[in-house]
Design an enzyme around this catalytic site. Sequence first.
Site, PDB file in Angstrom:
ATOM      1  CE  LYS A  45      -3.644  -2.549   2.488  1.00  0.00           C
ATOM      2  NZ  LYS A  45      -4.440  -2.630   3.750  1.00  0.00           N
ATOM      3  CE1 TYR A  73      -8.900  -3.785   1.070  1.00  0.00           C
ATOM      4  CE2 TYR A  73      -8.270  -1.739  -0.017  1.00  0.00           C
ATOM      5  CZ  TYR A  73      -7.934  -2.856   0.738  1.00  0.00           C
ATOM      6  OH  TYR A  73      -6.631  -3.048   1.144  1.00  0.00           O
ATOM      7  CG  PHE A 130     -12.889   0.877   7.838  1.00  0.00           C
ATOM      8  CD1 PHE A 130     -12.420   0.207   6.723  1.00  0.00           C
ATOM      9  CD2 PHE A 130     -13.523   0.132   8.839  1.00  0.00           C
ATOM     10  CE1 PHE A 130     -12.544  -1.167   6.591  1.00  0.00           C
ATOM     11  CE2 PHE A 130     -13.658  -1.252   8.729  1.00  0.00           C
ATOM     12  CZ  PHE A 130     -13.172  -1.899   7.600  1.00  0.00           C
ATOM     13  NE  ARG A 151      -5.252 -12.813   5.179  1.00  0.00           N
ATOM     14  CZ  ARG A 151      -5.941 -11.661   5.238  1.00  0.00           C
ATOM     15  NH1 ARG A 151      -5.926 -10.829   4.214  1.00  0.00           N
ATOM     16  NH2 ARG A 151      -6.602 -11.330   6.315  1.00  0.00           N
ATOM     17  CB  THR A 189      -6.658  -7.069   9.852  1.00  0.00           C
ATOM     18  OG1 THR A 189      -6.992  -8.165   9.013  1.00  0.00           O
ATOM     19  CG2 THR A 189      -7.159  -5.768   9.254  1.00  0.00           C
ATOM     20  NE  ARG A 197      -1.643  -6.008   7.171  1.00  0.00           N
ATOM     21  CZ  ARG A 197      -2.767  -6.586   6.760  1.00  0.00           C
ATOM     22  NH1 ARG A 197      -3.243  -7.636   7.409  1.00  0.00           N
ATOM     23  NH2 ARG A 197      -3.412  -6.120   5.699  1.00  0.00           N
ATOM     24  CG  ASN A 228      -3.190  -2.898   7.290  1.00  0.00           C
ATOM     25  OD1 ASN A 228      -3.109  -2.483   6.134  1.00  0.00           O
ATOM     26  ND2 ASN A 228      -4.176  -3.669   7.711  1.00  0.00           N
ATOM     27  CG  HIS A 247      -4.688  -6.789  -0.216  1.00  0.00           C
ATOM     28  ND1 HIS A 247      -5.893  -6.943   0.422  1.00  0.00           N
ATOM     29  CD2 HIS A 247      -4.714  -7.647  -1.279  1.00  0.00           C
ATOM     30  CE1 HIS A 247      -6.625  -7.839  -0.230  1.00  0.00           C
ATOM     31  NE2 HIS A 247      -5.935  -8.282  -1.266  1.00  0.00           N
ATOM     32  CD  GLU A 292      -8.134  -9.649  -3.494  1.00  0.00           C
ATOM     33  OE1 GLU A 292      -8.943  -9.453  -2.563  1.00  0.00           O
ATOM     34  OE2 GLU A 292      -6.980 -10.108  -3.304  1.00  0.00           O
TER      35      GLU A 292
HETATM   36  P1  DAT Z   1      -6.945  -7.518   5.577  1.00  0.00           P
HETATM   37  O1  DAT Z   1      -6.258  -6.366   4.900  1.00  0.00           O
HETATM   38  O2  DAT Z   1      -6.103  -8.101   6.676  1.00  0.00           O
HETATM   39  O3  DAT Z   1      -7.434  -8.558   4.612  1.00  0.00           O
HETATM   40  P2  DAT Z   1      -9.729  -6.677   5.802  1.00  0.00           P
HETATM   41  O4  DAT Z   1      -9.944  -7.311   4.483  1.00  0.00           O
HETATM   42  O5  DAT Z   1     -10.656  -7.027   6.914  1.00  0.00           O
HETATM   43  O6  DAT Z   1      -8.231  -6.934   6.341  1.00  0.00           O
HETATM   44  O7  DAT Z   1      -9.771  -5.098   5.668  1.00  0.00           O
HETATM   45  C1  DAT Z   1      -9.136  -4.487   4.569  1.00  0.00           C
HETATM   46  C2  DAT Z   1      -8.420  -3.262   5.045  1.00  0.00           C
HETATM   47  O8  DAT Z   1      -9.364  -2.319   5.586  1.00  0.00           O
HETATM   48  C3  DAT Z   1      -7.418  -3.482   6.170  1.00  0.00           C
HETATM   49  O9  DAT Z   1      -6.173  -3.926   5.717  1.00  0.00           O
HETATM   50  C4  DAT Z   1      -7.326  -2.127   6.778  1.00  0.00           C
HETATM   51  C5  DAT Z   1      -8.743  -1.587   6.625  1.00  0.00           C
HETATM   52  N1  DAT Z   1      -9.483  -1.801   7.861  1.00  0.00           N
HETATM   53  C6  DAT Z   1     -10.013  -2.966   8.301  1.00  0.00           C
HETATM   54  N2  DAT Z   1     -10.608  -2.810   9.482  1.00  0.00           N
HETATM   55  C7  DAT Z   1     -10.450  -1.511   9.808  1.00  0.00           C
HETATM   56  C8  DAT Z   1     -10.818  -0.698  10.918  1.00  0.00           C
HETATM   57  N3  DAT Z   1     -11.501  -1.209  11.949  1.00  0.00           N
HETATM   58  N4  DAT Z   1     -10.468   0.613  10.895  1.00  0.00           N
HETATM   59  C9  DAT Z   1      -9.780   1.127   9.874  1.00  0.00           C
HETATM   60  N5  DAT Z   1      -9.390   0.433   8.795  1.00  0.00           N
HETATM   61  C10 DAT Z   1      -9.718  -0.863   8.769  1.00  0.00           C
HETATM   62 MG    MG Z   2      -8.943  -8.559   3.193  1.00  0.00          MG
END
Ligand code: DAT
Ligand code: MG
Length: 152
Positions: A11, A51, A59, A88, A94, A105, A115, A118, A129
Amino acid sequence: TVSERSFVMIKPDGVSRQLVGKIVSRFEERGYKLVAIKSLTPSPALAKEHYIDLASRPFYGGLVKYITSGTPVVAMVWEGKDIIRQGRRIVGATNPLESDPGSVRGQYAVSVGRNLIHASDSFESATKEIDLWFSEAELSSYEPTAWGWVMA
Ligand code: DAT
Ligand code: MG
């Protein structure tokens, strides 16, 4: 399987913090095959679609803004045995508060909203994707030298 593929994206914070080489090295040194890599600033449409499953979350808007900030992302496809689950693990949980300290991370990130990276979370999301970010012509087919030793 050996030919499993995952979509991994560094990112904008990872690019800005100049961690691209260190992050790529983790996948490379593990033995995974780099099938595609490119640097780009995603369009809002691309970021939103990537997303889309999080569209109802509070968010979501901020997440899309962060990904499309103008600082590029590095989009990649990695291939090899169990790359989706291993990717992963390399990336970490996350929320950096829960990320294993040995993960990307866990070593470099402190905020869930910044973070760094991805990685696809399932075969279905990896397929979606890779198709979303890359054309078929951008995906290379070759065998790294130690492939047979690593992926046996
Ligand atoms: P990951 O990136 O581990 O697959 P995810 O798919 O649940 O996690 O969410 C995608 C992204 O969205 C994550 O990397 C960061 C953001 N995100 C997730 N939960 C969040 C939160 N509670 N507050 C802010 N950003 C968040
Ligand atoms: Mg995800």
